[in-house]
Design a protein around this motif. Structure first.
Motif, PDB file in Angstrom:
ATOM      1  N   PHE A   1       0.839  -1.207   0.000  1.00  0.00           N
ATOM      2  CA  PHE A   1       0.000   0.000   0.000  1.00  0.00           C
ATOM      3  C   PHE A   1       0.872   1.253   0.000  1.00  0.00           C
ATOM      4  O   PHE A   1       0.707   2.157  -0.821  1.00  0.00           O
ATOM      5  CB  PHE A   1      -0.936   0.002   1.218  1.00  0.00           C
ATOM      6  CG  PHE A   1      -1.689   1.303   1.372  1.00  0.00           C
ATOM      7  CD1 PHE A   1      -2.711   1.639   0.489  1.00  0.00           C
ATOM      8  CD2 PHE A   1      -1.371   2.191   2.393  1.00  0.00           C
ATOM      9  CE1 PHE A   1      -3.391   2.839   0.622  1.00  0.00           C
ATOM     10  CE2 PHE A   1      -2.057   3.392   2.526  1.00  0.00           C
ATOM     11  CZ  PHE A   1      -3.074   3.712   1.640  1.00  0.00           C
TER      12      PHE A   1
ATOM     13  N   LEU B   1       2.542   2.112  -3.250  1.00  0.00           N
ATOM     14  CA  LEU B   1       1.684   2.837  -4.199  1.00  0.00           C
ATOM     15  C   LEU B   1       1.545   4.311  -3.798  1.00  0.00           C
ATOM     16  O   LEU B   1       1.492   5.196  -4.645  1.00  0.00           O
ATOM     17  CB  LEU B   1       0.305   2.171  -4.282  1.00  0.00           C
ATOM     18  CG  LEU B   1       0.283   0.769  -4.901  1.00  0.00           C
ATOM     19  CD1 LEU B   1      -1.099   0.142  -4.790  1.00  0.00           C
ATOM     20  CD2 LEU B   1       0.710   0.810  -6.368  1.00  0.00           C
ATOM     21  N   MET B   2       1.493   4.542  -2.486  1.00  0.00           N
ATOM     22  CA  MET B   2       1.398   5.931  -2.007  1.00  0.00           C
ATOM     23  C   MET B   2       2.672   6.710  -2.367  1.00  0.00           C
ATOM     24  O   MET B   2       2.619   7.890  -2.702  1.00  0.00           O
ATOM     25  CB  MET B   2       1.186   5.970  -0.475  1.00  0.00           C
ATOM     26  CG  MET B   2      -0.162   5.459  -0.011  1.00  0.00           C
ATOM     27  SD  MET B   2      -1.545   6.324  -0.776  1.00  0.00           S
ATOM     28  CE  MET B   2      -2.146   5.089  -1.878  1.00  0.00           C
TER      29      MET B   2
ATOM     30  N   VAL C   1       7.719   1.049 -11.834  1.00  0.00           N
ATOM     31  CA  VAL C   1       7.265   0.906 -10.442  1.00  0.00           C
ATOM     32  C   VAL C   1       7.694  -0.456  -9.884  1.00  0.00           C
ATOM     33  O   VAL C   1       8.235  -0.541  -8.784  1.00  0.00           O
ATOM     34  CB  VAL C   1       5.720   1.068 -10.349  1.00  0.00           C
ATOM     35  CG1 VAL C   1       5.219   0.719  -8.957  1.00  0.00           C
ATOM     36  CG2 VAL C   1       5.315   2.481 -10.726  1.00  0.00           C
TER      37      VAL C   1
ATOM     38  N   MET D   1       4.253   1.202 -15.176  1.00  0.00           N
ATOM     39  CA  MET D   1       4.112   0.143 -14.171  1.00  0.00           C
ATOM     40  C   MET D   1       5.405  -0.681 -14.091  1.00  0.00           C
ATOM     41  O   MET D   1       5.789  -1.153 -13.023  1.00  0.00           O
ATOM     42  CB  MET D   1       2.910  -0.739 -14.526  1.00  0.00           C
ATOM     43  CG  MET D   1       2.065  -1.115 -13.331  1.00  0.00           C
ATOM     44  SD  MET D   1       1.804   0.186 -12.132  1.00  0.00           S
ATOM     45  CE  MET D   1       1.873  -0.735 -10.608  1.00  0.00           C
TER      46      MET D   1
ATOM     47  N   GLU E   1       4.975  11.296  -8.096  1.00  0.00           N
ATOM     48  CA  GLU E   1       4.444  11.817  -9.363  1.00  0.00           C
ATOM     49  C   GLU E   1       3.885  13.229  -9.166  1.00  0.00           C
ATOM     50  O   GLU E   1       4.072  14.100  -9.990  1.00  0.00           O
ATOM     51  CB  GLU E   1       3.353  10.889  -9.897  1.00  0.00           C
ATOM     52  CG  GLU E   1       3.901   9.577 -10.421  1.00  0.00           C
ATOM     53  CD  GLU E   1       2.862   8.766 -11.179  1.00  0.00           C
ATOM     54  OE1 GLU E   1       1.664   9.007 -10.979  1.00  0.00           O
ATOM     55  OE2 GLU E   1       3.261   7.890 -11.964  1.00  0.00           O
ATOM     56  N   LYS E   2       3.218  13.407  -8.032  1.00  0.00           N
ATOM     57  CA  LYS E   2       2.628  14.719  -7.747  1.00  0.00           C
ATOM     58  C   LYS E   2       3.721  15.765  -7.519  1.00  0.00           C
ATOM     59  O   LYS E   2       3.704  16.849  -8.081  1.00  0.00           O
ATOM     60  CB  LYS E   2       1.746  14.610  -6.488  1.00  0.00           C
ATOM     61  CG  LYS E   2       0.343  15.152  -6.712  1.00  0.00           C
ATOM     62  CD  LYS E   2      -0.457  15.246  -5.438  1.00  0.00           C
ATOM     63  CE  LYS E   2      -0.732  13.913  -4.795  1.00  0.00           C
ATOM     64  NZ  LYS E   2      -1.435  14.003  -3.510  1.00  0.00           N
TER      65      LYS E   2
ATOM     66  N   PHE F   1       5.303   7.603 -13.985  1.00  0.00           N
ATOM     67  CA  PHE F   1       6.048   6.350 -14.106  1.00  0.00           C
ATOM     68  C   PHE F   1       5.236   5.313 -14.880  1.00  0.00           C
ATOM     69  O   PHE F   1       4.008   5.379 -14.910  1.00  0.00           O
ATOM     70  CB  PHE F   1       6.353   5.776 -12.713  1.00  0.00           C
ATOM     71  CG  PHE F   1       7.205   6.670 -11.859  1.00  0.00           C
ATOM     72  CD1 PHE F   1       8.548   6.884 -12.151  1.00  0.00           C
ATOM     73  CD2 PHE F   1       6.667   7.305 -10.752  1.00  0.00           C
ATOM     74  CE1 PHE F   1       9.329   7.702 -11.357  1.00  0.00           C
ATOM     75  CE2 PHE F   1       7.443   8.133  -9.949  1.00  0.00           C
ATOM     76  CZ  PHE F   1       8.780   8.335 -10.256  1.00  0.00           C
TER      77      PHE F   1
ATOM     78  N   VAL G   1       4.605   6.147  -4.993  1.00  0.00           N
ATOM     79  CA  VAL G   1       4.520   6.439  -6.436  1.00  0.00           C
ATOM     80  C   VAL G   1       3.633   7.665  -6.655  1.00  0.00           C
ATOM     81  O   VAL G   1       4.010   8.617  -7.349  1.00  0.00           O
ATOM     82  CB  VAL G   1       3.926   5.228  -7.200  1.00  0.00           C
ATOM     83  CG1 VAL G   1       3.635   5.592  -8.649  1.00  0.00           C
ATOM     84  CG2 VAL G   1       4.869   4.040  -7.136  1.00  0.00           C
ATOM     85  N   SER G   2       2.473   7.635  -6.023  1.00  0.00           N
ATOM     86  CA  SER G   2       1.511   8.716  -6.206  1.00  0.00           C
ATOM     87  C   SER G   2       2.090  10.068  -5.750  1.00  0.00           C
ATOM     88  O   SER G   2       1.963  11.085  -6.440  1.00  0.00           O
ATOM     89  CB  SER G   2       0.259   8.341  -5.421  1.00  0.00           C
ATOM     90  OG  SER G   2      -0.626   9.381  -5.383  1.00  0.00           O
TER      91      SER G   2
END
Lengths: 147, 79
Positions: free
Chosen positions: B34, B37-38, B56, B53, B44-45, B51, B40-41
């Motif tokens: 989890f 993924l946070m 990642v 997959m 990106e922001k 990115f 990555v998010s």
């Protein structure tokens, strides 16, 4: 009225700014069922005489029972059956009583294309005021392999 | 590196000073799927990149994140 067939929105179907909502009234029977399921028989929720003498004056619904309708929002409305519920924050703002008319609402505030995670601002509205709010993060599963 | 460290520190709830190139899911308990993924998010922001997959899944430690960001033209401030 809660629908019984889950939506099946794809990641592309979901737009930032879109709002999904449904109405619900939590009855005493649901509170008693939740008390049995969770083991939380706090008299504030189930004992009428006790609650009458409290600062609320009557029984209040378990906050977590009301918040469980965020799960309904995610699993049945947006995204529906393709959802993988990752997280949910919750703040309890106002007491909810038996038979209050509630609106369970979710607004899409963010979409991440790489992770396919959407963020929803979730609220339970009672008489025009926010009774419970929070934020949900949900991964939208793909068509194949991830079901 | 400073911003990267602060993002990792915030998501993984660890001290910035404890983060180095070798920091990875193997040595940080809170670096689960989890939080991955946070991360990555948030990256990106923060760095306005996107990115794939494959990128990642190729990330195994902080050094890999730095290299991936570099490939996207992100210049990390060194401390």
């Amino acid at each position: 009225m809660i629908m019984t067939d889950a939506a099946a929105l794809s990641f592309q179907d979901i737009k930032v700014g879109a709002v999904y909502e449904f109405e619900h009234k939590i009855r005493k029977e649901e509170v008693l069922s939740f008390a049995k399921l969770s083991g939380d028989y706090s008299p504030m929720h189930v004992d009428e005489l006790y609650a009458k003498k409290s600062r609320f004056g009557k029984n209040i619904v378990h906050g977590m029972l009301a918040a469980s309708f965020f799960s309904t929002l995610v699993g049945m409305y947006c995204p529906g059956k393709k959802s993988l519920y990752l997280s949910q924050t919750v703040q309890f703002k106002l007491p909810i009583y038996y038979d209050d008319d509630l609106i369970v609402k979710g607004k899409v505030t963010e979409k991440n294309e790489t992770t396919r995670i959407i963020t929803l601002k979730t609220e339970i509205i009672k008489e025009g005021k926010i009774a419970i709010n929070g934020e949900a993060k949900v991964k939208v599963m793909g068509e194949e392999n991830e079901q | 590196m400073k911003k990267l460290k602060s993002i990792l520190s915030m998501i993984l709830e660890i001290e910035e000073s404890s983060i180095n190139d070798q920091t990875s899911p193997d040595n940080v308990e809170s670096w689960d799927s989890f939080n991955a993924l946070m991360i990555v998010s948030e990256l990106e922001k923060e760095f306005k990149v996107r990115f794939t997959m494959d990128e990642v899944t190729a990330v195994k430690c902080v050094k890999d994140i730095k290299e991936s960001l570099k490939r996207h033209g992100v210049l990390l401030q060194e401390e």
